[in-house]
Design a protein around this motif. Sequence first.
Motif, PDB file in Angstrom:
ATOM      1  N   GLU A  64      30.505  49.851  42.458  1.00 46.43           N
ATOM      2  CA  GLU A  64      30.935  50.970  41.616  1.00 46.43           C
ATOM      3  C   GLU A  64      30.030  51.166  40.407  1.00 46.43           C
ATOM      4  N   PHE A  65      29.758  50.085  39.677  1.00 45.61           N
ATOM      5  CA  PHE A  65      29.016  50.208  38.416  1.00 45.61           C
ATOM      6  C   PHE A  65      27.520  49.983  38.572  1.00 45.61           C
ATOM      7  N   ARG A  66      27.107  49.349  39.643  1.00 46.55           N
ATOM      8  CA  ARG A  66      25.698  49.068  39.926  1.00 46.55           C
ATOM      9  C   ARG A  66      24.983  48.378  38.755  1.00 46.55           C
ATOM     10  N   PRO A  67      25.549  47.282  38.257  1.00 49.67           N
ATOM     11  CA  PRO A  67      24.881  46.551  37.176  1.00 49.67           C
ATOM     12  C   PRO A  67      23.702  45.753  37.707  1.00 49.67           C
ATOM     13  N   GLN A  68      22.741  45.528  36.845  1.00 50.23           N
ATOM     14  CA  GLN A  68      21.621  44.653  37.192  1.00 50.23           C
ATOM     15  C   GLN A  68      21.938  43.208  36.820  1.00 50.23           C
ATOM     16  N   HIS A  69      22.753  43.047  35.775  1.00 51.35           N
ATOM     17  CA  HIS A  69      23.060  41.722  35.254  1.00 51.35           C
ATOM     18  C   HIS A  69      24.577  41.530  35.230  1.00 51.35           C
ATOM     19  N   ILE A  70      25.039  40.416  35.762  1.00 46.22           N
ATOM     20  CA  ILE A  70      26.465  40.118  35.781  1.00 46.22           C
ATOM     21  C   ILE A  70      26.671  38.815  35.014  1.00 46.22           C
ATOM     22  N   TYR A  71      27.426  38.890  33.913  1.00 46.11           N
ATOM     23  CA  TYR A  71      27.663  37.733  33.060  1.00 46.11           C
ATOM     24  C   TYR A  71      29.094  37.230  33.253  1.00 46.11           C
ATOM     25  N   PHE A  72      29.212  35.941  33.583  1.00 44.28           N
ATOM     26  CA  PHE A  72      30.519  35.296  33.688  1.00 44.28           C
ATOM     27  C   PHE A  72      30.745  34.490  32.409  1.00 44.28           C
ATOM     28  N   LEU A  73      31.766  34.867  31.643  1.00 39.97           N
ATOM     29  CA  LEU A  73      32.014  34.199  30.364  1.00 39.97           C
ATOM     30  C   LEU A  73      32.937  32.992  30.557  1.00 39.97           C
ATOM     31  N   GLY A  74      32.503  32.080  31.396  1.00 41.48           N
ATOM     32  CA  GLY A  74      33.183  30.815  31.559  1.00 41.48           C
ATOM     33  C   GLY A  74      34.336  30.802  32.528  1.00 41.48           C
ATOM     34  N   ASP A  75      34.664  29.584  32.978  1.00 39.09           N
ATOM     35  CA  ASP A  75      35.722  29.331  33.952  1.00 39.09           C
ATOM     36  C   ASP A  75      35.555  30.207  35.192  1.00 39.09           C
ATOM     37  N   LEU A  76      34.339  30.201  35.696  1.00 39.11           N
ATOM     38  CA  LEU A  76      34.047  30.918  36.934  1.00 39.11           C
ATOM     39  C   LEU A  76      34.783  30.265  38.097  1.00 39.11           C
ATOM     40  N   PHE A  77      34.714  28.922  38.145  1.00 37.70           N
ATOM     41  CA  PHE A  77      35.358  28.190  39.236  1.00 37.70           C
ATOM     42  C   PHE A  77      36.394  27.255  38.639  1.00 37.70           C
ATOM     43  N   HIS A  78      37.542  27.164  39.289  1.00 34.85           N
ATOM     44  CA  HIS A  78      38.675  26.488  38.667  1.00 34.85           C
ATOM     45  C   HIS A  78      38.593  24.968  38.706  1.00 34.85           C
ATOM     46  N   SER A  79      38.125  24.407  39.801  1.00 28.91           N
ATOM     47  CA  SER A  79      38.270  22.967  39.962  1.00 28.91           C
ATOM     48  C   SER A  79      37.082  22.404  40.726  1.00 28.91           C
ATOM     49  N   HIS A  80      37.357  21.363  41.516  1.00 30.09           N
ATOM     50  CA  HIS A  80      36.296  20.734  42.285  1.00 30.09           C
ATOM     51  C   HIS A  80      35.931  21.596  43.495  1.00 30.09           C
ATOM     52  N   LEU A  81      34.843  21.228  44.126  1.00 27.62           N
ATOM     53  CA  LEU A  81      34.316  22.027  45.235  1.00 27.62           C
ATOM     54  C   LEU A  81      35.347  22.236  46.335  1.00 27.62           C
ATOM     55  N   ASN A  82      35.418  23.474  46.792  1.00 31.44           N
ATOM     56  CA  ASN A  82      36.176  23.783  48.002  1.00 31.44           C
ATOM     57  C   ASN A  82      35.520  24.986  48.665  1.00 31.44           C
ATOM     58  N   VAL A  83      36.116  25.483  49.725  1.00 30.19           N
ATOM     59  CA  VAL A  83      35.490  26.528  50.534  1.00 30.19           C
ATOM     60  C   VAL A  83      35.178  27.791  49.735  1.00 30.19           C
ATOM     61  N   GLU A  84      35.906  28.036  48.668  1.00 27.58           N
ATOM     62  CA  GLU A  84      35.698  29.275  47.911  1.00 27.58           C
ATOM     63  C   GLU A  84      34.346  29.283  47.198  1.00 27.58           C
ATOM     64  N   TRP A  85      33.821  28.100  46.853  1.00 28.98           N
ATOM     65  CA  TRP A  85      32.508  28.090  46.209  1.00 28.98           C
ATOM     66  C   TRP A  85      31.437  28.570  47.176  1.00 28.98           C
ATOM     67  N   GLN A  86      31.519  28.169  48.429  1.00 28.96           N
ATOM     68  CA  GLN A  86      30.534  28.632  49.407  1.00 28.96           C
ATOM     69  C   GLN A  86      30.646  30.134  49.621  1.00 28.96           C
ATOM     70  N   LEU A  87      31.861  30.658  49.569  1.00 31.54           N
ATOM     71  CA  LEU A  87      32.034  32.107  49.659  1.00 31.54           C
ATOM     72  C   LEU A  87      31.338  32.800  48.491  1.00 31.54           C
ATOM     73  N   PHE A  88      31.445  32.193  47.301  1.00 33.43           N
ATOM     74  CA  PHE A  88      30.786  32.772  46.130  1.00 33.43           C
ATOM     75  C   PHE A  88      29.269  32.680  46.263  1.00 33.43           C
ATOM     76  N   VAL A  89      28.770  31.552  46.734  1.00 34.41           N
ATOM     77  CA  VAL A  89      27.320  31.384  46.930  1.00 34.41           C
ATOM     78  C   VAL A  89      26.795  32.443  47.893  1.00 34.41           C
ATOM     79  N   ASN A  90      27.493  32.660  48.970  1.00 32.50           N
ATOM     80  CA  ASN A  90      27.083  33.683  49.941  1.00 32.50           C
ATOM     81  C   ASN A  90      27.102  35.071  49.315  1.00 32.50           C
ATOM     82  N   PHE A  91      28.091  35.306  48.460  1.00 34.54           N
ATOM     83  CA  PHE A  91      28.184  36.581  47.749  1.00 34.54           C
ATOM     84  C   PHE A  91      26.964  36.802  46.852  1.00 34.54           C
ATOM     85  N   VAL A  92      26.609  35.791  46.061  1.00 38.39           N
ATOM     86  CA  VAL A  92      25.452  35.896  45.171  1.00 38.39           C
ATOM     87  C   VAL A  92      24.180  36.146  45.977  1.00 38.39           C
ATOM     88  N   LYS A  93      24.015  35.424  47.064  1.00 35.39           N
ATOM     89  CA  LYS A  93      22.811  35.576  47.885  1.00 35.39           C
ATOM     90  C   LYS A  93      22.716  36.953  48.536  1.00 35.39           C
TER      91      LYS A  93
END
Length: 218
Positions: A64-93
């Motif tokens: 929608e907004f087509r930003p070039q830069h996306i800033y996460f102001l902390g607490d991006l991931f809640h806890s220890h590694l689980n499947v959702e982190w890999q989903l996020f990695v795939n999203f970034v890539k």
Amino acid sequence: MQITIQNEKLLLSSEKIIFWESKSALFLADAHLGKSTHFRKAGIAVPSRLVFSEIDRLKALIDEFRPQHIYFLGDLFHSHLNVEWQLFVNFVKSYPSHNFILIKGNHDILPESSYQIQNFTCEKEPYLLEKFLLSHHPLIPDELKKYPDTTNLAGHLHPGIHISGKGRNNLSLPCFAVSANQLILPAFGRFTGLAKIRPKKSDAIYAIANDKVIEIKQ
């Protein structure tokens, strides 16, 4: 709703983000990805669709907004590694021409190797971005004095405003809380709570009601 801070126009979205159009920058705080899976592992009934919905929201915002830069102001991931982190990695890539920047919060405790994604960087708070000072924790007055003529963009508090109507009608809404030199973002993650804030009369409060951002007159 569009507001002006530091002579810059910022768009406050009902999706709990800020878009700075002139710099093609999008800001969000407290996504708490991984929280739903963390709770499901603990035996707490959480809809499985929540695992994917926050990533889907991020994709929709970029489209929608087509930003070039996306800033996460902390607490991006809640806890220890689980499947959702890999989903996020795939999203970034999947957005190789975009820049993703994390200002680390207290929940961002993954191993450093987890953050080593080609177009993803981590920064410590506070992080100066022209006229704005980015952090996870809202900076206290003594800290802000070190950076005159700036506005602190922060999260952490999950701010909410309590509204009393006629009779016994009460409502708590997530909000953007704006003071003289600080703007606190609502929690982006939908699997989070609200913390009632007590704004000063000089503060501006912009609440999110359904798909609208409305100013709350005090």
